[in-house]
Design a protein around this motif. Sequence first.
Motif, PDB file in Angstrom:
ATOM      1  N   ILE A 295      72.010  53.563 -23.191  1.00 11.96           N
ATOM      2  CA  ILE A 295      71.633  53.824 -21.800  1.00 11.96           C
ATOM      3  C   ILE A 295      72.838  53.679 -20.875  1.00 11.96           C
ATOM      4  O   ILE A 295      73.068  54.522 -19.985  1.00 11.96           O
ATOM      5  CB  ILE A 295      70.491  52.880 -21.371  1.00 11.96           C
ATOM      6  N   ALA A 296      73.632  52.639 -21.073  1.00 13.42           N
ATOM      7  CA  ALA A 296      74.820  52.433 -20.237  1.00 13.42           C
ATOM      8  C   ALA A 296      75.808  53.588 -20.417  1.00 13.42           C
ATOM      9  O   ALA A 296      76.377  54.091 -19.433  1.00 13.42           O
ATOM     10  CB  ALA A 296      75.486  51.102 -20.595  1.00 13.42           C
ATOM     11  N   ALA A 297      75.995  54.023 -21.660  1.00 15.99           N
ATOM     12  CA  ALA A 297      76.904  55.142 -21.912  1.00 15.99           C
ATOM     13  C   ALA A 297      76.363  56.428 -21.298  1.00 15.99           C
ATOM     14  O   ALA A 297      77.126  57.224 -20.731  1.00 15.99           O
ATOM     15  CB  ALA A 297      77.104  55.313 -23.416  1.00 15.99           C
ATOM     16  N   MET A 298      75.057  56.629 -21.379  1.00 12.77           N
ATOM     17  CA  MET A 298      74.455  57.836 -20.822  1.00 12.77           C
ATOM     18  C   MET A 298      74.573  57.856 -19.299  1.00 12.77           C
ATOM     19  O   MET A 298      74.715  58.933 -18.695  1.00 12.77           O
ATOM     20  CB  MET A 298      73.001  57.939 -21.260  1.00 12.77           C
ATOM     21  N   GLN A 299      74.527  56.687 -18.670  1.00  5.98           N
ATOM     22  CA  GLN A 299      74.750  56.623 -17.221  1.00  5.98           C
ATOM     23  C   GLN A 299      76.167  57.070 -16.897  1.00  5.98           C
ATOM     24  O   GLN A 299      76.388  57.843 -15.958  1.00  5.98           O
ATOM     25  CB  GLN A 299      74.508  55.198 -16.725  1.00  5.98           C
ATOM     26  N   ASP A 300      77.142  56.596 -17.683  1.00 12.68           N
ATOM     27  CA  ASP A 300      78.537  56.989 -17.465  1.00 12.68           C
ATOM     28  C   ASP A 300      78.742  58.482 -17.669  1.00 12.68           C
ATOM     29  O   ASP A 300      79.609  59.091 -17.029  1.00 12.68           O
ATOM     30  CB  ASP A 300      79.469  56.234 -18.431  1.00 12.68           C
ATOM     31  N   LEU A 301      77.957  59.072 -18.561  1.00 12.60           N
ATOM     32  CA  LEU A 301      78.148  60.474 -18.959  1.00 12.60           C
ATOM     33  C   LEU A 301      77.113  61.401 -18.340  1.00 12.60           C
ATOM     34  O   LEU A 301      76.901  62.508 -18.823  1.00 12.60           O
ATOM     35  CB  LEU A 301      78.071  60.578 -20.483  1.00 12.60           C
ATOM     36  N   ASP A 302      76.479  60.963 -17.276  1.00 12.57           N
ATOM     37  CA  ASP A 302      75.368  61.712 -16.679  1.00 12.57           C
ATOM     38  C   ASP A 302      75.733  63.166 -16.377  1.00 12.57           C
ATOM     39  O   ASP A 302      74.910  64.064 -16.517  1.00 12.57           O
ATOM     40  CB  ASP A 302      74.890  61.002 -15.412  1.00 12.57           C
ATOM     41  N   HIS A 303      76.969  63.421 -15.985  1.00 14.65           N
ATOM     42  CA  HIS A 303      77.427  64.776 -15.647  1.00 14.65           C
ATOM     43  C   HIS A 303      77.315  65.722 -16.843  1.00 14.65           C
ATOM     44  O   HIS A 303      77.226  66.940 -16.665  1.00 14.65           O
ATOM     45  CB  HIS A 303      78.875  64.726 -15.142  1.00 14.65           C
ATOM     46  N   PHE A 304      77.300  65.159 -18.051  1.00 12.07           N
ATOM     47  CA  PHE A 304      77.299  65.975 -19.263  1.00 12.07           C
ATOM     48  C   PHE A 304      75.933  66.006 -19.962  1.00 12.07           C
ATOM     49  O   PHE A 304      75.839  66.314 -21.144  1.00 12.07           O
ATOM     50  CB  PHE A 304      78.380  65.457 -20.234  1.00 12.07           C
ATOM     51  N   SER A 305      74.886  65.693 -19.230  1.00 12.86           N
ATOM     52  CA  SER A 305      73.496  65.781 -19.716  1.00 12.86           C
ATOM     53  C   SER A 305      73.299  65.135 -21.089  1.00 12.86           C
ATOM     54  O   SER A 305      72.779  65.765 -22.014  1.00 12.86           O
ATOM     55  CB  SER A 305      73.054  67.257 -19.784  1.00 12.86           C
ATOM     56  N   PRO A 306      73.677  63.870 -21.249  1.00 15.64           N
ATOM     57  CA  PRO A 306      73.622  63.243 -22.583  1.00 15.64           C
ATOM     58  C   PRO A 306      72.200  63.112 -23.112  1.00 15.64           C
ATOM     59  O   PRO A 306      71.249  62.891 -22.362  1.00 15.64           O
ATOM     60  CB  PRO A 306      74.243  61.860 -22.342  1.00 15.64           C
ATOM     61  N   ARG A 307      72.073  63.253 -24.431  1.00 11.30           N
ATOM     62  CA  ARG A 307      70.812  63.067 -25.133  1.00 11.30           C
ATOM     63  C   ARG A 307      71.053  62.141 -26.323  1.00 11.30           C
ATOM     64  O   ARG A 307      71.990  62.343 -27.100  1.00 11.30           O
ATOM     65  CB  ARG A 307      70.267  64.404 -25.652  1.00 11.30           C
ATOM     66  N   LEU A 308      70.203  61.142 -26.473  1.00 14.79           N
ATOM     67  CA  LEU A 308      70.292  60.242 -27.614  1.00 14.79           C
ATOM     68  C   LEU A 308      69.631  60.891 -28.829  1.00 14.79           C
ATOM     69  O   LEU A 308      68.570  61.507 -28.715  1.00 14.79           O
ATOM     70  CB  LEU A 308      69.596  58.918 -27.303  1.00 14.79           C
TER      71      LEU A 308
END
Length: 199
Positions: free
Chosen positions: A77-90
Motif C-alpha cells: 500500500i505504501a509503495a502504491m501510494q508512492d507510485l499512484d501516477h503509474f496506476s499500480p496494481r497488486l
Amino acid sequence: MNGARANLAHEAARILATEGQNNYQAAKKKAAARLGVSDQAVLPSNLEIKDALRQYLALYGGEDHLENVSHLRRIAIAAMQDLDHFSPRLVGSVLDGTATEHSHIGLHVFCDNPDELVIYFLDREFSFQQEERQIRWHDGSFLRLPVLLLSKDERTIELMVFSMVHLRQSPPSPIDGKPQIRATRLEVEALLRVATEDC
C-alpha cells in the motif's frame, strides 16, 4: 490427485513455504528430485501446488503467516501510494494470501515510456535494479517487459512495467493461465481492514 502426484505437490508447497523458493517450476523439480520421481506425467500442475501451499499455510502458518501477509500488504500500500501516477496494481501471492516470508511483492505499473518510471525513481533517489522479463500473452505471443526491483522495509518489490493499453487486460497467470487477478490500492486497503477485523 493420485498419491505420487499429491506427494509431489505437497513437497513442492513445503519447499515454497520454508526454503526461500519463489519459483513454482523450480520447487516442482526440487520436489521430484527429492522424491525420486522422473515421470513427467506425474508432476503436479502449478494450480495443484498452489492449492497444496494454501493447505500447508493454513495448517502450519498460524498467526505468523497472517501477520506476514498483512505486513506485506501494508508495504504494498505504501509503495502504491508512492507510485499512484503509474496506476499500480497488486498481483500474486501477497494479494491472494499465499505469501511466505520469502515472497516478493508483485506490482504491475503502467506507462507508455518505461524511462518515465526510471526518471521518477532517479529524481527521488530511489535505489533500484533493472531487469527484463518475457511473458506469454493470451494469443500465444511473447511480450518482453521491463522489470524494476526495489527494496522497502527489507522486502523486495518487483515492478513489472506494462503499456497503458494493458491496464484494460491483465496478462495470463503463471499459475492457471487465466487473466491475472489485480487489485488497486483501495482494494488492498479493504483486504487489510477485513483481515484486521477478523483478528
